[in-house]
Design a protein around this motif. Structure first.
Motif, PDB file in Angstrom:
ATOM      1  N   CYS A   1       0.851  -1.196   0.000  1.00  0.00           N
ATOM      2  CA  CYS A   1       0.000   0.000   0.000  1.00  0.00           C
ATOM      3  C   CYS A   1       0.882   1.240   0.000  1.00  0.00           C
TER       4      CYS A   1
ATOM      5  N   CYS B   1     -13.339   2.018  -6.156  1.00  0.00           N
ATOM      6  CA  CYS B   1     -14.073   0.766  -5.958  1.00  0.00           C
ATOM      7  C   CYS B   1     -15.564   1.061  -5.885  1.00  0.00           C
TER       8      CYS B   1
ATOM      9  N   CYS C   1     -17.432  -0.770  -2.839  1.00  0.00           N
ATOM     10  CA  CYS C   1     -17.314  -0.219  -1.484  1.00  0.00           C
ATOM     11  C   CYS C   1     -17.825   1.211  -1.379  1.00  0.00           C
TER      12      CYS C   1
ATOM     13  N   VAL D   1      -8.107   4.275  -4.279  1.00  0.00           N
ATOM     14  CA  VAL D   1      -7.162   3.326  -3.686  1.00  0.00           C
ATOM     15  C   VAL D   1      -5.977   3.136  -4.625  1.00  0.00           C
TER      16      VAL D   1
ATOM     17  N   CYS E   1      -3.733  -2.052  -3.244  1.00  0.00           N
ATOM     18  CA  CYS E   1      -5.021  -2.265  -2.570  1.00  0.00           C
ATOM     19  C   CYS E   1      -6.095  -2.700  -3.568  1.00  0.00           C
ATOM     20  N   ALA E   2      -6.031  -2.183  -4.782  1.00  0.00           N
ATOM     21  CA  ALA E   2      -6.975  -2.622  -5.813  1.00  0.00           C
ATOM     22  C   ALA E   2      -6.784  -4.106  -6.098  1.00  0.00           C
TER      23      ALA E   2
ATOM     24  N   CYS F   1      -6.927  -5.861  -1.541  1.00  0.00           N
ATOM     25  CA  CYS F   1      -8.081  -5.581  -0.685  1.00  0.00           C
ATOM     26  C   CYS F   1      -9.401  -5.610  -1.464  1.00  0.00           C
ATOM     27  N   HIS F   2      -9.375  -5.223  -2.727  1.00  0.00           N
ATOM     28  CA  HIS F   2     -10.608  -5.099  -3.516  1.00  0.00           C
ATOM     29  C   HIS F   2     -10.650  -6.106  -4.661  1.00  0.00           C
TER      30      HIS F   2
ATOM     31  N   CYS G   1      -3.517   7.018  -0.659  1.00  0.00           N
ATOM     32  CA  CYS G   1      -4.479   5.910  -0.703  1.00  0.00           C
ATOM     33  C   CYS G   1      -5.513   6.020   0.412  1.00  0.00           C
TER      34      CYS G   1
ATOM     35  N   CYS H   1      -7.853   3.540   0.977  1.00  0.00           N
ATOM     36  CA  CYS H   1      -8.380   2.215   1.300  1.00  0.00           C
ATOM     37  C   CYS H   1      -8.467   1.976   2.806  1.00  0.00           C
TER      38      CYS H   1
ATOM     39  N   PHE I   1     -14.944   4.086   3.982  1.00  0.00           N
ATOM     40  CA  PHE I   1     -15.291   2.727   3.567  1.00  0.00           C
ATOM     41  C   PHE I   1     -16.210   2.016   4.567  1.00  0.00           C
TER      42      PHE I   1
ATOM     43  N   CYS J   1      -8.317  -1.915   5.360  1.00  0.00           N
ATOM     44  CA  CYS J   1      -7.236  -2.226   4.432  1.00  0.00           C
ATOM     45  C   CYS J   1      -6.453  -3.429   4.948  1.00  0.00           C
TER      46      CYS J   1
END
Length: 384
Positions: free
Chosen positions: A24, A39, A42, A52, A56-57, A60-61, A77, A79, A84, A89
């Protein structure tokens, strides 16, 4: 795969290669430039916009509805922060509630241009390519630029009309250095190589005692959404650096250009050749003017998308270099086994791409997943 697809692939590589896919970017603070994603799973319509980083894309996503926003400047970032609603994250949990200096616009909800439409647009049968404004970083349809677009390889940057009016002194530079549909032919033929710098520019660069700023990318602007009120503060660090830098310029280049009286029409988006930033005056008064207008980054040679992409290409290892760097700790037999598998994978992938191109098939995520599963099945059969 046609040449257009190949060019798009290399462009995507250049954009993503400048960002860390595994860690991250939050600890690095507000980065000068990085790939940013939204995202839609979210953060939905009606919520505060958030973006993000690449890592993280990916982590996390993963599996979410992700919208790629290309690159953004001065972004940190989001995230897992309070935007959210409890989603955390997975890569860096210790984050502030919000990143108040992040700039946001309607891109973060999948809308672009002054028409505020999505891209691709199901209601638009043409779905023409869009151009990004280097100031507001929104994306525009050519038909909404309030003037004819100029298509030329020598052009590197575009500024939308709203951003031109936000920094009105740029109209003076536009009258002397910008490119129109009428003079693009001479630009494309005569101004595409680095030797184009005139004696006048060399003398001024020498007088300034500074390196020539390089270039950047494309265009966009729209009414700011939540968080955009803090956009000016995202220039604080750059502004303080500019204010503290001593200037060796004895005369103001902007005043010289005004005196030449080359005023042009102040309408529509403006297209610039790759060298235009080097023409900007760096006297103390002009530096203060850039800060006041919120565009001090125009003097930062590392701000441009071109600089970001070139840096990414220079730092990225080729696949062969990366492979060899990973083999040094293995014995000879292990090295040969991995090289064999690597070459086998390259051969299979090439066959897959060539077959798809021959059959004129689109390479969808599902088709590529099937290819990998079949490859794994064949590998298991060989091992058995």
């Amino acid at each position: 795969m046609d040449q257009c697809s190949v060019d798009e692939m290399y462009e995507a590589f250049a954009v993503l290669a400048g960002s860390d896919p595994d860690h991250c970017s939050y600890p690095k603070g507000y980065m000068k430039r990085q790939a940013v994603f939204a995202c839609n799973t979210c953060v939905q319509a009606g919520m505060e916009p958030a973006g993000v980083c690449l890592a993280c894309a990916n982590t996390c996503h993963d599996g979410h509805d992700i919208c790629e926003l290309y690159t953004k400047r001065d972004f940190r970032c989001d995230c897992g922060n309070e935007k959210f609603n409890g989603f955390k994250c997975k890569l860096h949990t210790d984050k502030e509630g919000q990143n108040v200096k992040n700039p946001y616009n309607h891109n973060f909800f999948g809308r672009y241009c002054s028409c505020d439409r999505p891209y691709p647009d199901d209601d638009d049968q043409v779905n023409e390519e869009m151009i990004q404004c280097i100031v507001c970083e929104d994306w525009f349809h050519e038909k909404h630029l309030e003037g004819p677009a100029v298509d030329c390889d020598a052009l590197m940057e575009m500024i939308c009309v709203r951003c031109m009016n936000r920094a009105p002194f740029l109209w003076t530079y536009a009258a002397h250095f910008a490119v129109s549909a009428l003079n693009k032919q001479s630009l494309c033929k005569e101004q595409t190589n680095a030797d184009m710098m005139t004696d006048e520019k060399r003398e001024r660069s020498h007088t300034r005692g500074q390196d020539t700023p390089s270039t950047s990318s494309y265009c966009k602007q729209e009414e700011p959404t939540a968080g955009a009120a803090d956009h000016t503060s995202s220039f604080d660090s750059a502004a303080s650096r500019l204010a503290q830098q001593p200037s060796k310029v004895t005369e103001c280049i902007l005043n010289e250009l005004k005196a030449k009286d080359a005023a042009g029409a102040r309408a529509g988006a403006v297209f610039w050749p790759y060298f235009w930033r080097a023409k900007l005056c760096t006297c103390t008064d002009c530096k203060r003017m850039y800060v006041k207008a919120g565009v001090p980054f125009l003097l930062d040679e590392s701000d441009t998308l071109l600089a970001y992409e070139e840096k990414a290409k220079a730092e990225a290892l080729t696949s062969e270099e990366l492979l060899l760097s990973c083999l040094t700790s293995l014995n000879h037999v292990q090295q040969l086994e991995i090289i064999y598998q690597y070459n086998d994978l390259k051969h299979e992938l090439r066959e897959f791409l060539q077959q798809s191109a021959k059959q004129r098939k689109d390479i969808t995520p599902e088709a590529f997943r099937e290819f990998l599963e079949e490859l794994q099945t064949r590998k298991k059969r060989r091992l058995n």
